[in-house]
Design an enzyme around this catalytic site. Sequence first.
Site, PDB file in Angstrom:
ATOM      1  N   CYS A 161       0.873  -1.190  -0.071  1.00 20.07           N
ATOM      2  CA  CYS A 161       0.156   0.133   0.124  1.00 20.07           C
ATOM      3  C   CYS A 161       0.934   1.207  -0.171  1.00 20.07           C
ATOM      4  O   CYS A 161       0.778   1.836   1.039  1.00 20.07           O
ATOM      5  CB  CYS A 161      -0.934   0.053   1.310  1.00 20.07           C
ATOM      6  SG  CYS A 161      -2.180   1.277   0.930  1.00 20.07           S
ATOM      7  N   CYS A 339      -5.538   2.214  -4.632  1.00 20.51           N
ATOM      8  CA  CYS A 339      -4.991   2.576  -3.193  1.00 20.51           C
ATOM      9  C   CYS A 339      -6.120   3.832  -2.894  1.00 20.51           C
ATOM     10  O   CYS A 339      -5.850   4.858  -3.334  1.00 20.51           O
ATOM     11  CB  CYS A 339      -3.637   2.962  -3.512  1.00 20.51           C
ATOM     12  SG  CYS A 339      -2.769   3.540  -2.111  1.00 20.51           S
TER      13      CYS A 339
HETATM   14  P1  FAD Z   1      -1.072 -10.818   4.076  1.00 17.98           P
HETATM   15  O1  FAD Z   1      -2.356 -10.536   4.035  1.00 17.98           O
HETATM   16  O2  FAD Z   1      -0.129 -10.128   4.823  1.00 17.98           O
HETATM   17  O3  FAD Z   1      -0.802 -12.393   4.626  1.00 17.98           O
HETATM   18  C1  FAD Z   1       0.289 -12.935   4.656  1.00 17.98           C
HETATM   19  C2  FAD Z   1       0.134 -14.149   5.637  1.00 17.98           C
HETATM   20  O4  FAD Z   1       1.269 -15.158   5.690  1.00 17.98           O
HETATM   21  C3  FAD Z   1      -0.001 -13.954   6.983  1.00 17.98           C
HETATM   22  O5  FAD Z   1      -1.356 -14.218   7.758  1.00 17.98           O
HETATM   23  C4  FAD Z   1       0.913 -14.434   7.908  1.00 17.98           C
HETATM   24  O6  FAD Z   1       0.961 -14.814   9.356  1.00 17.98           O
HETATM   25  C5  FAD Z   1       1.525 -15.290   6.971  1.00 17.98           C
HETATM   26  N1  FAD Z   1       2.969 -15.999   7.321  1.00 17.98           N
HETATM   27  C6  FAD Z   1       3.919 -15.271   7.019  1.00 17.98           C
HETATM   28  N2  FAD Z   1       5.021 -16.023   7.147  1.00 17.98           N
HETATM   29  C7  FAD Z   1       4.761 -17.367   7.240  1.00 17.98           C
HETATM   30  C8  FAD Z   1       5.261 -18.488   7.426  1.00 17.98           C
HETATM   31  N3  FAD Z   1       6.675 -18.731   7.437  1.00 17.98           N
HETATM   32  N4  FAD Z   1       4.423 -19.720   7.466  1.00 17.98           N
HETATM   33  C9  FAD Z   1       3.111 -19.249   7.402  1.00 17.98           C
HETATM   34  N5  FAD Z   1       2.420 -18.438   7.393  1.00 17.98           N
HETATM   35  C10 FAD Z   1       3.107 -17.223   7.301  1.00 17.98           C
HETATM   36  N6  FAD Z   1      -4.573  -2.787   0.632  1.00 17.98           N
HETATM   37  C11 FAD Z   1      -5.513  -2.218  -0.052  1.00 17.98           C
HETATM   38  O7  FAD Z   1      -5.902  -2.794  -1.171  1.00 17.98           O
HETATM   39  N7  FAD Z   1      -6.227  -1.029   0.171  1.00 17.98           N
HETATM   40  C12 FAD Z   1      -5.870  -0.245   1.158  1.00 17.98           C
HETATM   41  O8  FAD Z   1      -6.208   0.936   1.545  1.00 17.98           O
HETATM   42  C13 FAD Z   1      -4.707  -0.919   2.120  1.00 17.98           C
HETATM   43  N8  FAD Z   1      -3.950  -0.058   3.030  1.00 17.98           N
HETATM   44  C14 FAD Z   1      -3.237  -0.800   3.886  1.00 17.98           C
HETATM   45  C15 FAD Z   1      -2.678   0.136   4.996  1.00 17.98           C
HETATM   46  C16 FAD Z   1      -1.749  -0.351   5.793  1.00 17.98           C
HETATM   47  C17 FAD Z   1      -1.488   0.271   7.076  1.00 17.98           C
HETATM   48  C18 FAD Z   1      -1.282  -1.896   5.509  1.00 17.98           C
HETATM   49  C19 FAD Z   1      -0.363  -2.391   6.583  1.00 17.98           C
HETATM   50  C20 FAD Z   1      -1.568  -2.529   4.319  1.00 17.98           C
HETATM   51  C21 FAD Z   1      -2.506  -1.990   3.673  1.00 17.98           C
HETATM   52  N9  FAD Z   1      -3.078  -2.547   2.485  1.00 17.98           N
HETATM   53  C22 FAD Z   1      -3.942  -2.070   1.590  1.00 17.98           C
HETATM   54  C23 FAD Z   1      -2.285  -3.682   1.820  1.00 17.98           C
HETATM   55  C24 FAD Z   1      -2.926  -4.967   2.100  1.00 17.98           C
HETATM   56  O9  FAD Z   1      -3.225  -5.244   3.484  1.00 17.98           O
HETATM   57  C25 FAD Z   1      -2.204  -6.208   1.769  1.00 17.98           C
HETATM   58  O10 FAD Z   1      -1.481  -5.847   0.429  1.00 17.98           O
HETATM   59  C26 FAD Z   1      -2.752  -7.565   1.646  1.00 17.98           C
HETATM   60  O11 FAD Z   1      -3.299  -7.983   2.990  1.00 17.98           O
HETATM   61  C27 FAD Z   1      -1.771  -8.628   0.946  1.00 17.98           C
HETATM   62  O12 FAD Z   1      -2.361  -9.858   1.057  1.00 17.98           O
HETATM   63  P2  FAD Z   1      -1.236 -11.151   1.201  1.00 17.98           P
HETATM   64  O13 FAD Z   1      -2.223 -12.394   1.327  1.00 17.98           O
HETATM   65  O14 FAD Z   1      -0.270 -11.150   0.121  1.00 17.98           O
HETATM   66  O15 FAD Z   1      -0.463 -11.081   2.557  1.00 17.98           O
END
Ligand code: FAD
Length: 410
Positions: A161, A339
């Site tokens: 983000c 975003c």
């Molecule tokens: P995540 O949702 O982060 O999931 C990764 C998972 O992997 C976690 O549950 C973690 O525990 C797990 N994991 C890590 N390592 C291991 C391991 N070794 N073994 C097993 N599990 C593991 N996005 C938007 O679309 N709009 C917004 O307005 C926005 N604002 C944001 C604001 C902030 C402050 C933040 C921090 C993020 C924001 N985002 C936004 C971004 C969005 O939250 C992420 O891009 C999204 O959650 C990514 O999804 P993901 O599944 O790739 O990763």
Amino acid sequence: KQHYKMLVLGGGTGGIAMSARMKRIMGAENVVVVEPSDTHYYQPIWTLVGAGAKSLSTSGRSTASVMPSGVKWVKSKVREINPDSNTVYVDDGSKITYDYLIVALGLQLHFEKIKGLPEGFEYPRIGSNYSVQTVEKTWKALQNFKEGNAVFSYPNTPIKCGGAPQKIMYLSDAYLRKTGKREKANIIYNTSLPVIFAVKKYADSLWEVVKKRDIQVNLRQNLIEVRPDKQEAVFENLDKPGETKVFEYEMLHVTPPMGPNAVIKGSPLADEAGWLDVDKENLQHKRYPNVFGIGDCTSLPTSKTGAAVAAQSGVLHRTISRVLKKQKPDKKYDGYTSCPLVTSYNTVILAEFDYDGNPLETFPINQAKERRSMYHMKADVMPHLYWHGLLRGLWGGPEPYRKLLHLGMK
Ligand code: FAD
Ligand code: UQ1
């Protein structure tokens, strides 16, 4: 010995959305998810938590409650992935083998790459919306602000983000105005980037906003040290190696450096930089055809967001359905990401764009304008779309609605 047809690594946004979709294709009994955390967080709302507009408790639900029913949850950490033997080793010592693998491990925060952190968070006046442990400290620091510099950083790495480091700045500005303290504040945005935002259309609007609100923007400034006892933040000038500048702060919001997940980085699945090396159109791994990736952990050259994960989940669903039938993937991901740039407690600029940085707006209105309707969408509509749509595998991004809303407009 445990063997599953579909193994999903990570139970965050991408992992839960894909496990719901895989359950639909092959039945819950064939799907397993490895995720160590008890709580699943809706991270986008942390922007509003840091500014006191939502409570932290609204951001989390139990992992058990978001896990699709019947899907097996292994509550542990992935330690090692061996794609040559279709095996994953888990921290509790067990090993899981698979026919197909979806990697959704997210990215890692690196507060420790800034000297003085993370210990510095034990002091007041410093916070970060990027982690569950530090987001409420942002709100405390904002409430305790009396006079001086409010400093906001943006690191010298890819981040998730890309707008969030400045959203909290606009909210802080609005808060200080509301509480009559704005005249005693210098609001300073020190970013490592050479631009305020990567897409020109939205960058132009944001420059207008910072001008109007009297916010100072310093480009190519990278936070390298925090001295919380003295309330000093040290930035290096990325264009002049060796040149540093110390900013005294009354409030500091840190966006930490970020990088690839260590488990992927240490595996044959990584590209040179450590990201999961997937095809940018169909999300299939470039060298292991039974491995797929989604979200922040991947090499996909787009801005890392939940909105991107939504669009990717629809494409990946289609890719895997085709591969299971021994057909060639046919649906293409265009890099869609979004975003919602929160610019105050009731306005948002809704940036949406593709791989080429071309705007790809859902609504047939100019989204580069600050709008109340889009704030309402971000604060009140998106959380429902997330918990009940995206996580249940029912929301693949706004593309169909964009096409519908633009019918006859062009
Ligand atoms: P995540 O949702 O982060 O999931 C990764 C998972 O992997 C976690 O549950 C973690 O525990 C797990 N994991 C890590 N390592 C291991 C391991 N070794 N073994 C097993 N599990 C593991 N996005 C938007 O679309 N709009 C917004 O307005 C926005 N604002 C944001 C604001 C902030 C402050 C933040 C921090 C993020 C924001 N985002 C936004 C971004 C969005 O939250 C992420 O891009 C999204 O959650 C990514 O999804 P993901 O599944 O790739 O990763
Ligand atoms: C989106 O789909 C999404 O995932 C649920 C987000 O994550 C929280 C978003 O912030 C945005 C903006 C979208 C895009 C959706 C629309 C209706 C424009």
